[in-house]
Structures are given as structure tokens and as C-alpha cells.
Design a protein around this motif. Structure first.
Motif, short mmCIF file in Angstrom:
data_model
loop_
_atom_site.label_atom_id
_atom_site.label_comp_id
_atom_site.label_asym_id
_atom_site.label_seq_id
_atom_site.Cartn_x
_atom_site.Cartn_y
_atom_site.Cartn_z
N PRO A 1 0.75 -1.15 -0.03
CA PRO A 1 0.06 -0.07 0.06
C PRO A 1 0.97 1.35 0.02
O PRO A 1 0.50 2.34 -0.68
CB PRO A 1 -0.71 -0.05 1.27
CG PRO A 1 -0.83 -1.62 1.73
CD PRO A 1 0.26 -2.21 1.05
N ARG A 2 1.87 1.09 0.60
CA ARG A 2 2.70 2.47 0.86
C ARG A 2 3.61 2.77 -0.33
O ARG A 2 4.19 3.89 -0.66
CB ARG A 2 3.56 2.75 2.08
CG ARG A 2 4.72 1.69 2.18
CD ARG A 2 5.66 1.86 3.47
NE ARG A 2 4.95 1.97 4.65
CZ ARG A 2 4.31 3.31 5.28
NH1 ARG A 2 4.89 4.40 4.80
NH2 ARG A 2 3.99 3.35 6.40
N CYS A 3 3.67 1.76 -1.27
CA CYS A 3 4.57 2.07 -2.35
C CYS A 3 4.05 2.63 -3.73
O CYS A 3 2.79 2.30 -4.17
CB CYS A 3 5.06 0.61 -2.90
SG CYS A 3 6.02 0.65 -4.50
N LEU B 1 0.57 12.81 -4.24
CA LEU B 1 -0.35 12.65 -3.43
C LEU B 1 0.36 12.40 -1.95
O LEU B 1 -0.10 12.90 -1.00
CB LEU B 1 -1.20 11.33 -3.62
CG LEU B 1 -2.16 11.57 -4.69
CD1 LEU B 1 -2.88 10.23 -5.02
CD2 LEU B 1 -3.23 12.43 -4.47
N ARG B 2 1.59 11.39 -1.85
CA ARG B 2 2.21 11.40 -0.70
C ARG B 2 2.96 12.66 -0.27
O ARG B 2 2.87 12.64 1.04
CB ARG B 2 3.37 10.16 -1.06
CG ARG B 2 2.71 8.71 -1.10
CD ARG B 2 3.28 7.79 -1.52
NE ARG B 2 2.35 6.55 -1.64
CZ ARG B 2 1.72 6.21 -2.40
NH1 ARG B 2 0.98 6.95 -3.08
NH2 ARG B 2 1.15 4.98 -2.17
N LEU B 3 3.43 13.39 -1.18
CA LEU B 3 4.07 14.83 -0.87
C LEU B 3 2.86 15.41 0.10
O LEU B 3 3.29 15.91 1.07
CB LEU B 3 4.57 15.39 -1.87
CG LEU B 3 5.88 15.68 -2.56
CD1 LEU B 3 6.15 16.67 -3.46
CD2 LEU B 3 6.67 16.03 -1.14
N ALA C 1 -9.17 8.72 -6.36
CA ALA C 1 -9.94 8.78 -5.21
C ALA C 1 -9.54 7.46 -4.36
O ALA C 1 -9.26 7.92 -3.09
CB ALA C 1 -11.54 9.20 -5.30
N ALA C 2 -9.32 6.38 -5.00
CA ALA C 2 -9.14 5.24 -4.09
C ALA C 2 -7.61 5.27 -3.65
O ALA C 2 -7.33 4.84 -2.22
CB ALA C 2 -9.31 3.80 -4.84
N VAL D 1 -3.70 6.51 0.55
CA VAL D 1 -2.64 7.18 1.44
C VAL D 1 -3.18 7.98 2.69
O VAL D 1 -2.23 7.87 3.77
CB VAL D 1 -2.37 8.22 0.69
CG1 VAL D 1 -1.24 9.30 1.09
CG2 VAL D 1 -1.78 7.92 -0.75
N ALA D 2 -4.54 8.07 2.90
CA ALA D 2 -4.97 8.67 4.15
C ALA D 2 -4.72 7.53 5.24
O ALA D 2 -4.66 7.61 6.28
CB ALA D 2 -6.29 8.83 4.02
N SER D 3 -5.07 5.91 4.80
CA SER D 3 -5.19 4.86 5.67
C SER D 3 -3.53 4.86 6.21
O SER D 3 -3.33 4.37 7.25
CB SER D 3 -5.42 3.56 5.01
OG SER D 3 -4.68 3.30 4.24
#
Ligand code: GSH
Length: 194
Positions: free
Chosen positions: A8-10, A153-155, A183-184, A189-191
Motif C-alpha cells: 500500500p505505501r509503495c 499525493l504522498r508529498l 480517489a481510491a 494514502v490516508a490510511s
């Protein structure tokens, strides 16, 4: 059946996740713990055992940009590259040059001296590019946008890096986030941040 070896984080995995969602293709996910990767992953993707890896009926394909192009050809609808050869080449060129952003991004994450300045310069260049085009892929959303979005998005959402100084990036992010596939990824990223 397709299998995505995923984390997920990749953000590289996110490229494949977004394409699969755009194509509405069913697939299985094998979630990899990046801190403790299984030995077979190194056989699937030697020598470093990186994710993402796509598997289809025993055939194995690593490298996110190659996976994305494969999926676009294997599942042609909706197309994620323009039909015009020059426009396709231009979109591929943008993907090919991703490291112009990726290198300063990872330098910033490693807190290297001067990295924030280099990242700011890379974002300025991306902003200037997006000022002249609705999407990185050209007139329509596609593989070049997908190649960059996971890092932006991660930034913004994980690293708290302000993107307000880059109005064209902010406008583009806003439009792209209207797509369920993106959006998914925002949710994913929020999780991670939670
Ligand atoms: N060029 C590869 C990069 C993939 C990559 O670096 N994945 C990271 C996770 S985000 C990884 O597996 N890192 C483990 C390592 O480098 O040892 C791609 O585009 O798929």
C-alpha cells in the motif's frame, strides 16, 4: 487471473493499482511486507525483490512503467495513451523523465542537504509544464498522469509538503482526484497516515 504483488505505501505499486482500477480489471492482491520480503519475490524480480510485480497465469512482469503499458495494451478500454503516435511518444517521454521529480523526492525523504530546494525546482518545472496542458498525458488523463500522481499525493498528504505555490499542479490534482481510481489511492494514502 491477474495477481499484483503490492504494498500500500509503495507509489510504484500505486501506478499499477490506478491503471487496474481505470480498466476495471479483476485481480488478486498479494500484500508484501516491505520490511520482510519473501525469498520468492527475489526470484520473481531479481536482484532486489522490488514491488510491484504483476503475474498472469504464471508469467511474471516487474517494473511499474512496463506493467502499466502492458495493462494498457492487454485491456485496451479505456485507452490510457493517446492514439496519435507523436502524442503517445510525448506521454512516454514524460514517464521516462519521472526521475527528474523522483530523485529530489527521495532525497527530500532522506533529509539530504539541499533536497528541499531541488524538490521545489522540480515542482516548479512540473507546474510550468501543467500550465500548458490539461494533463501530463496530453488532452486526456492517462499513463503519464498515473506515473506522477502517487508521489504528489504522498508529498501533500503524508509529508505535509505545501502544494499551494504550484497552482497548475493543484488544479491538475483536483481534477484527477475526481476519478474513482485516483480517489481510491487518496484513501490508501490516508490510511497510511492514520
Ligand atoms: N523501478 C521500480 C521501482 C520499484 C520500487 O523501488 N519499489 C520499492 C517499494 S516503493 C521496493 O520494492 N523497494 C525495495 C528495495 O528497493 O529493496 C518500478 O518502477 O517498479
Amino acid at each position: 487471473m491477474l495477481t499484483l504483488y503490492d504494498a500500500p505505501r509503495c507509489p510504484y505499486c500505486a501506478r499499477a493499482r490506478i491503471v487496474l482500477a481505470e480498466k476495471d480489471v479483476p485481480y488478486e492482491t498479494v500484500t508484501i511486507d516491505l520490511a520482510s520480503r519473501p525469498a520468492w519475490l527475489f526470484e520473481h524480480n531479481p536482484p532486489h525483490g522490488r514491488v510491484p510485480v504483476l503475474e498472469e497465469d504464471g508469467w511474471v512482469l516487474p517494473e511499474s512503467a512496463v506493467i502499466d503499458e502492458y495493462l494498457d495494451e492487454r485491456f485496451p478500454e479505456p485507452p490510457l495513451l493517446p492514439s496519435d503516435p507523436a502524442a503517445r511518444a510525448a506521454a512516454r517521454f514524460v514517464v521516462f523523465r519521472f526521475d527528474d521529480l523522483g530523485k529530489p523526492y527521495y532525497a527530500f525523504r532522506r533529509e539530504e542537504p539541499g533536497a528541499a530546494t531541488r524538490l521545489t525546482e522540480a515542482l516548479r518545472a512540473l507546474d510550468a509544464f501543467l500550465d500548458g496542458t490539461p494533463y501530463l498525458t496530453g488532452d486526456a488523463f492517462g499513463l503519464a498522469d498515473i506515473a506522477y500522481l502517487p508521489w504528489l499525493l504522498r508529498l501533500r498528504d503524508l509529508l505535509g509538503f505545501p502544494l499551494e505555490p504550484y497552482p497548475a499542479i493543484a488544479r491538475w490534482l483536483d481534477v484527477c482526484e475526481g476519478r474513482p481510481s485516483v480517489a481510491a489511492e487518496v484513501e490508501t494514502v490516508a490510511s497510511l497516515a492514520a
